[in-house]
Design a protein around this motif. Sequence first.
Motif, PDB file in Angstrom:
ATOM      1  N   ILE A  45       0.894  -1.173   0.075  1.00  0.00           N
ATOM      2  CA  ILE A  45      -0.093  -0.045  -0.036  1.00  0.00           C
ATOM      3  C   ILE A  45       0.888   1.175  -0.112  1.00  0.00           C
ATOM      4  O   ILE A  45       0.517   2.093  -0.652  1.00  0.00           O
ATOM      5  N   PRO A  46       1.869   1.293   0.627  1.00  0.00           N
ATOM      6  CA  PRO A  46       2.668   2.682   0.956  1.00  0.00           C
ATOM      7  C   PRO A  46       3.147   3.317  -0.749  1.00  0.00           C
ATOM      8  O   PRO A  46       2.903   4.435  -0.913  1.00  0.00           O
ATOM      9  N   GLN A  47       3.728   2.102  -1.093  1.00  0.00           N
ATOM     10  CA  GLN A  47       4.220   2.690  -2.430  1.00  0.00           C
ATOM     11  C   GLN A  47       3.146   2.833  -3.632  1.00  0.00           C
ATOM     12  O   GLN A  47       3.232   3.938  -4.358  1.00  0.00           O
ATOM     13  N   SER A  94     -14.027  -3.408   2.306  1.00  0.00           N
ATOM     14  CA  SER A  94     -13.674  -2.144   3.278  1.00  0.00           C
ATOM     15  C   SER A  94     -12.391  -1.396   2.608  1.00  0.00           C
ATOM     16  O   SER A  94     -12.239  -0.249   2.720  1.00  0.00           O
ATOM     17  N   LEU A  95     -11.473  -2.067   2.462  1.00  0.00           N
ATOM     18  CA  LEU A  95     -10.411  -1.771   1.633  1.00  0.00           C
ATOM     19  C   LEU A  95     -10.538  -0.602   0.381  1.00  0.00           C
ATOM     20  O   LEU A  95      -9.840   0.293   0.350  1.00  0.00           O
ATOM     21  N   ALA A  96     -11.313  -1.277  -0.304  1.00  0.00           N
ATOM     22  CA  ALA A  96     -11.553  -0.558  -1.537  1.00  0.00           C
ATOM     23  C   ALA A  96     -12.048   0.896  -1.153  1.00  0.00           C
ATOM     24  O   ALA A  96     -11.670   1.878  -2.075  1.00  0.00           O
ATOM     25  N   HIS A  97     -12.932   1.204  -0.334  1.00  0.00           N
ATOM     26  CA  HIS A  97     -13.373   2.564   0.078  1.00  0.00           C
ATOM     27  C   HIS A  97     -12.121   3.448   0.537  1.00  0.00           C
ATOM     28  O   HIS A  97     -12.110   4.300  -0.024  1.00  0.00           O
ATOM     29  N   GLU A  98     -11.426   2.880   1.372  1.00  0.00           N
ATOM     30  CA  GLU A  98     -10.440   3.510   1.909  1.00  0.00           C
ATOM     31  C   GLU A  98      -9.088   4.094   1.061  1.00  0.00           C
ATOM     32  O   GLU A  98      -8.511   4.954   0.857  1.00  0.00           O
ATOM     33  N   LEU A  99      -8.894   3.084   0.186  1.00  0.00           N
ATOM     34  CA  LEU A  99      -7.812   3.185  -0.961  1.00  0.00           C
ATOM     35  C   LEU A  99      -8.188   4.104  -2.279  1.00  0.00           C
ATOM     36  O   LEU A  99      -7.505   4.690  -2.665  1.00  0.00           O
ATOM     37  N   ALA A 100      -9.562   3.974  -2.591  1.00  0.00           N
ATOM     38  CA  ALA A 100      -9.980   4.793  -3.574  1.00  0.00           C
ATOM     39  C   ALA A 100      -9.758   6.229  -3.558  1.00  0.00           C
ATOM     40  O   ALA A 100      -9.450   6.945  -4.580  1.00  0.00           O
ATOM     41  N   PHE A 110      -6.977   7.344  -2.596  1.00  0.00           N
ATOM     42  CA  PHE A 110      -5.721   7.557  -3.040  1.00  0.00           C
ATOM     43  C   PHE A 110      -5.343   7.157  -4.603  1.00  0.00           C
ATOM     44  O   PHE A 110      -4.227   6.806  -4.987  1.00  0.00           O
ATOM     45  N   GLY A 111      -6.522   6.845  -5.292  1.00  0.00           N
ATOM     46  CA  GLY A 111      -6.374   6.231  -6.571  1.00  0.00           C
ATOM     47  C   GLY A 111      -6.072   4.925  -6.704  1.00  0.00           C
ATOM     48  O   GLY A 111      -5.487   4.284  -7.759  1.00  0.00           O
ATOM     49  N   VAL A 112      -6.107   4.049  -5.623  1.00  0.00           N
ATOM     50  CA  VAL A 112      -5.661   2.589  -5.592  1.00  0.00           C
ATOM     51  C   VAL A 112      -6.888   1.977  -5.424  1.00  0.00           C
ATOM     52  O   VAL A 112      -7.771   2.303  -4.609  1.00  0.00           O
ATOM     53  N   ARG A 113      -7.037   0.870  -6.242  1.00  0.00           N
ATOM     54  CA  ARG A 113      -8.033  -0.096  -6.299  1.00  0.00           C
ATOM     55  C   ARG A 113      -8.092  -1.487  -5.730  1.00  0.00           C
ATOM     56  O   ARG A 113      -6.732  -2.060  -5.441  1.00  0.00           O
ATOM     57  N   ALA A 114      -9.044  -1.979  -5.128  1.00  0.00           N
ATOM     58  CA  ALA A 114      -8.884  -3.340  -4.398  1.00  0.00           C
ATOM     59  C   ALA A 114     -10.001  -3.995  -4.919  1.00  0.00           C
ATOM     60  O   ALA A 114     -11.247  -3.661  -5.179  1.00  0.00           O
ATOM     61  N   ARG A 115      -9.994  -5.409  -5.480  1.00  0.00           N
ATOM     62  CA  ARG A 115     -10.751  -6.199  -6.345  1.00  0.00           C
ATOM     63  C   ARG A 115     -10.696  -7.458  -5.614  1.00  0.00           C
ATOM     64  O   ARG A 115      -9.786  -7.980  -5.179  1.00  0.00           O
ATOM     65  N   LEU A 116     -11.790  -8.242  -5.909  1.00  0.00           N
ATOM     66  CA  LEU A 116     -12.069  -9.807  -5.508  1.00  0.00           C
ATOM     67  C   LEU A 116     -12.321 -10.563  -6.901  1.00  0.00           C
ATOM     68  O   LEU A 116     -13.014 -10.130  -7.624  1.00  0.00           O
ATOM     69  N   VAL A 117     -11.586 -11.529  -6.957  1.00  0.00           N
ATOM     70  CA  VAL A 117     -11.819 -12.551  -7.924  1.00  0.00           C
ATOM     71  C   VAL A 117     -12.218 -13.879  -7.036  1.00  0.00           C
ATOM     72  O   VAL A 117     -11.393 -14.294  -6.029  1.00  0.00           O
TER      73      VAL A 117
END
Length: 249
Positions: free
Chosen positions: A111-113, A153-159, A161-168
């Motif tokens: 996440i940091p990078q 939950s992560l998808a909401h907080e990272l959005a 910063f322009g970072v996406r979280a997805r599930l497969v």
Amino acid sequence: MNTVLITGCSSGYGLATARRFLDKGWNVVATMRTPRESVLPMSRALRILPLDVTDAGSIAAAIDAAGPIDVLVNNAGIGVVGAFEATPMSHVRRVFETNTFGVMAMTQAVIPQMRARRSGTIVNVTSSVALAPMPLAAAYTASKQAIEGFTGSLAHELAYFGVRARLVEPGFAPTTRFSQNTSVKVEELIPPAYADFAAPIFEAFARPAMTTREVDVAEAVWAAVHDAGETLRFPAGPDAVALYEAAGA
């Protein structure tokens, strides 16, 4: 050229996903607990690194060696089939260490990078049991459902910063593949009291109406990475798609 780091690439879904991204011209960092150079075609775009997602030092070393990561695919996992009553708690903890805490640790490490660059995608491979829990897989189901909630939950907080979280969410895979990484044999986890209950379930496992292929998961991961919308869940395989539609997810 974009770089993807994929966990659990020695076989199965991870291996197929690594091949897919290599075929599409990406730099691929394929990780596995015991590196085997022969599992993937030699390529300048490929690096194979050792990684144990349950070990903090191993995670740090792999992230450092990988360099900038555009996409993380958390695929490494283990399964267990059997009556929960007969499943040792030591094994339940092992399942969670890999399937749940390992995913969280890898995610926290990248996440940091991604946040600093304000770009990146994290894809967590779970299972269709998150939509339709199956019997004789309680510990596995719990470990994967935890990641479903975590990723949502992560998808909401990272959005922000322009970072996406997805599930497969892969559908059913043959029992031999599902439990190949476990140290406990299936027959050891079926007490006599469960024999009559388990028999028709294992018969159905042996003759599934539909199964998920490794390439189905690779295609779903590719779609999750390249989807420009806000879709969270990407079912993989015809059975997973059917469950997804039935659940109205």
